[in-house]
Design an enzyme around this catalytic site. Structure first.
Site, short mmCIF file in Angstrom:
data_model
loop_
_atom_site.label_atom_id
_atom_site.label_comp_id
_atom_site.label_asym_id
_atom_site.label_seq_id
_atom_site.Cartn_x
_atom_site.Cartn_y
_atom_site.Cartn_z
N GLY A 82 -42.03 26.87 -23.92
CA GLY A 82 -43.20 26.29 -23.26
C GLY A 82 -43.03 24.79 -23.05
N ARG A 146 -37.53 31.29 -21.23
CA ARG A 146 -37.64 31.81 -22.60
C ARG A 146 -36.56 32.85 -22.92
NH1 ARG A 146 -42.08 30.22 -25.40
NH2 ARG A 146 -43.92 29.57 -24.24
N ASP A 177 -38.40 29.45 -31.62
CA ASP A 177 -37.55 30.49 -31.03
C ASP A 177 -36.32 29.89 -30.35
OD1 ASP A 177 -39.11 32.66 -31.84
OD2 ASP A 177 -40.44 32.44 -30.12
N LYS A 203 -39.33 20.62 -30.29
CA LYS A 203 -40.39 20.58 -29.27
C LYS A 203 -41.40 21.68 -29.51
CE LYS A 203 -40.80 23.58 -26.76
NZ LYS A 203 -40.77 24.81 -25.98
N THR A 204 -42.64 21.46 -29.37
CA THR A 204 -43.70 22.43 -29.14
C THR A 204 -45.05 21.76 -29.34
OG1 THR A 204 -44.78 24.51 -29.71
CG2 THR A 204 -43.59 23.49 -31.52
N ILE A 205 -45.92 21.96 -28.38
CA ILE A 205 -47.26 21.38 -28.51
C ILE A 205 -47.98 22.01 -29.69
CG2 ILE A 205 -47.54 20.84 -26.04
CD1 ILE A 205 -49.65 23.33 -26.27
N ASP A 206 -47.53 23.21 -30.11
CA ASP A 206 -48.21 23.93 -31.20
C ASP A 206 -48.14 23.18 -32.53
OD1 ASP A 206 -48.41 25.74 -29.20
OD2 ASP A 206 -47.41 27.39 -30.22
N TYR A 244 -75.99 24.79 -22.77
CA TYR A 244 -74.88 25.74 -22.89
C TYR A 244 -74.22 25.71 -24.26
CZ TYR A 244 -74.78 26.15 -17.78
OH TYR A 244 -75.10 26.37 -16.48
N ARG A 430 -50.02 20.76 -21.53
CA ARG A 430 -48.58 20.89 -21.82
C ARG A 430 -47.69 20.01 -20.96
NH1 ARG A 430 -46.63 26.95 -22.61
NH2 ARG A 430 -46.59 26.80 -20.35
#
Ligand code: FBP
Length: 558
Positions: A82, A146, A177, A203-206, A244, A430
């Protein structure tokens, strides 16, 4: 040439700050080798699978005047998985370090992720090419993908591409991964005595690729700041119109680092943390009851509005769902071997699957609305992950809360008004223009990847530390990839993968949230962080995430 916005043009001119320890250049870098390492779990299996690269020491760099630069080198780089803000700067840092070492060095970028190196699709970077992408978001410089690297044929083709371009090292920029791919490739290339090195970049925004050595993956900083800006804006809207309830699903496939960071930055009325749900063994009903309770309590003081953050990976952490999804993964892996399965109607699929699930699992599966059942059946990604970004958990929760409220209203226990808005923030963050932190961190990671190559290492992850200090004080080195590996079930089989770092419930970040969430629920403590600032005072522009600050502070105090 396409049109660039004024900010884009200004960002192209930004000079990213290089980690202090690397500022004297590759010509002045000493490598220090630490203790041998071992895998985080399943040591024997990992050692067996990665016999060539297993157990190497952690390395650190210091300035002493040793010259690491060897002969002329060609290097290949892959963006994998990603998108995450800053990827272009990793490539820019790597490119600059290579050219600084020897202007004749070449950097090739493989197109569309790992498949680019398998199929021999590449570009050669030049100054003009790189200069258009410096400090910008996205992975569009060469694209991403991926593809899982695991077959003999893929490795042979990769070797063929490397030989045809005289490539001596490959840098894989990716998450857990993708860095598992890097480790597999490093092992294979070393076993074949090719001399080709493989280096990974975290790397990963997670934010779940971190450990005792890796303080944070790149992209987390920018993505969470972007989501926080959007959520802050929504909070202001909610607090203005007061009509809301906003249910916002936030990206982060497994861990809830994104949700937690954003919750600390914005202070919503509800923020679910998947890891807590799992630890407390909360059922879907209990989660819905908790949300309903906050909605009812707020309604009782006239507040028929609010903001709830839902982690993307929640569904896989609810124990009853987790067991059901795990069996579902195995069943689908089997059923999908029969090409006719894809062509049957969903209703029929549900029947076939229900017969294969245990009674309890079938009950859980069949209690879900058809929309969610269908989403759970969608293809796994090439690494065997459920594509949680495509499961509309926020809508599932809204429907269930509405049902609860209806019942309570019938019993006269709720007289409020519930109007909902569902959102999913993931792709919005992202590819954002990297924050100064990510621009600097990524540039340093890329530059450092070149130093690791020059030091002759393979199977290592580029590591920049001391990140809450100004960049001048950042440290650099490398961490063996095998140190982070363990065995996990993917596509129905046990596979070696880098262990994800989940939110620690006894850690300082969750504790900070836990201490305040009741206040956030009832009082409107909303914080409006505003847009990322690129130019201005360092305390605004270079500020790191609260997660990093709290974790580093706790590490120092320990
Ligand atoms: P990486 O682990 O490759 O960095 O990707 C993470 C992520 O952004 C998750 O947060 C999200 O669930 C997933 O990618 C979405 O994948 P896709 O880009 O294939 O839709």
């Amino acid at each position: 040439m396409r049109d660039f916005s004024p900010l884009h043009k200004a960002r192209l001119k930004y000079s990213p700050k290089l980690a202090g320890i690397l500022q004297k250049g590759i010509k002045n870098t000493k490598v220090t080798y630490g203790e041998k390492t071992s895998a985080v779990k399943d040591k024997e299996e990992i050692q067996k699978l990665f016999s060539e690269v297993y157990g190497e020491p952690i390395v650190s760099f210091s300035e002493t005047g040793e010259n690491l630069i060897g002969d002329r080198k060609n290097v290949g780089v892959i963006l994998s998985g990603g998108q995450a803000p800053g990827g272009h700067n990793v490539i820019a840092g790597l490119y600059d370090a290579l050219k600084e070492s020897n202007p004749e060095n070449k950097l090739y970028g493989f197109l569309g992720g790992p498949s680019g190196i398998i199929d021999g699709k590449y570009v050669e970077f030049t100054d003009e090419f790189i200069d258009q992408y410096r400090n910008t978001g996205g992975f569009d410089i060469i694209g991403s993908g991926r593809t899982k690297l695991e077959t003999e044929e893929q490795f042979e083709k990769t070797l063929h591409t490397c030989k045809s371009l005289n490539i001596e090292a490959i840098v894989i920029i990716g998450g857990d991964d993708s860095n598992t791919n890097a480790c597999m490739l490093a092992q294979w290339l070393k076993a074949k005595e090719t001399g080709i090195q493989v280096i990974g970049c975290p790397k990963t925004i997670d934010g779940d690729l971190k450990n005792s050595q890796i303080e944070i993956s790149f992209g987390f900083d920018t993505a969470t700041k972007t989501y926080s800006e959007l959520i802050g804006n929504i909070m202001r809207d909610a607090n203005s119109a007061k009509k809301y309830w906003h249910f916002i699903k936030l990206m982060g496939r497994s861990a809830t680092h994104v949700g937690l960071e954003v919750a600390l930055q914005t202070q919503p009325n509800i923020a679910l943390i998947s890891e807590e749900v799992e630890a407390k063994k909360q059922s879907l009903k209990e989660i819905v009851d908790y949300i309903t309770d906050v909605v009812v309590k707020r309604a009782s003081i006239g507040k028929n509005f609010g903001v709830a953050l839902i982690p993307e990976g929640l569904i896989e952490f609810i124990p009853e769902m987790k067991t059901m999804i795990s069996s579902l993964n195995d069943i689908l892996a089997e059923l999908e071997k029969n090409p006719e399965f894809a062509n049957i109607q969903n209703e029929k699929k549900y029947e076939v699957i229900s017969e294969k699930l245990t009674r309890n699992e079938a009950f859980v599966f069949n209690s879900l609305p058809d929309l969610i059942k269908a989403q759970l059946l969608m293809d796994r990604d090439p690494h065997g992950n459920v594509q949680v970004s495509r499961i509309e958990t926020e809508k599932l929760l809204i429907e269930m809360v509405k049902k609860n409220l209806k019942e309570l209203a019938k019993e006269g226990k709720y007289t409020g008004k519930f109007s909902e808005q569902a959102h999913f923030f993931g792709y919005e963050g992202r590819c954002a223009m990297p924050s100064n932190f990510d621009a600097d961190y990524c540039y340093s990671l890329g530059y450092n990847a070149c130093v690791l190559i020059m030091a002759g290492l393979t199977g290592y992850l580029s590591c920049i530390k001391n990140l809450t200090e100004p960049a001048d004080k950042w440290l650099a080195g490398g961490v063996p990839l095998t140190m982070m590996m363990n065995m996990e079930k993917r596509h129905g089989k046990m596979k070696p993968v880098i262990q994800k770092a989940l939110v620690e419930l006894d850690g300082p970040v969750f504790k900070e949230f836990e201490a305040n969430r009741e206040k956030y629920a009832m009082d409107d403590c909303y914080v409006f962080p505003g847009a990322i600032q690129y130019f201005g005072p360092a305390e605004v522009c270079d500020a790191t995430t609260l997660t990093l600050q709290l974790e580093q502070k706790a590490a120092v105090t320990c």
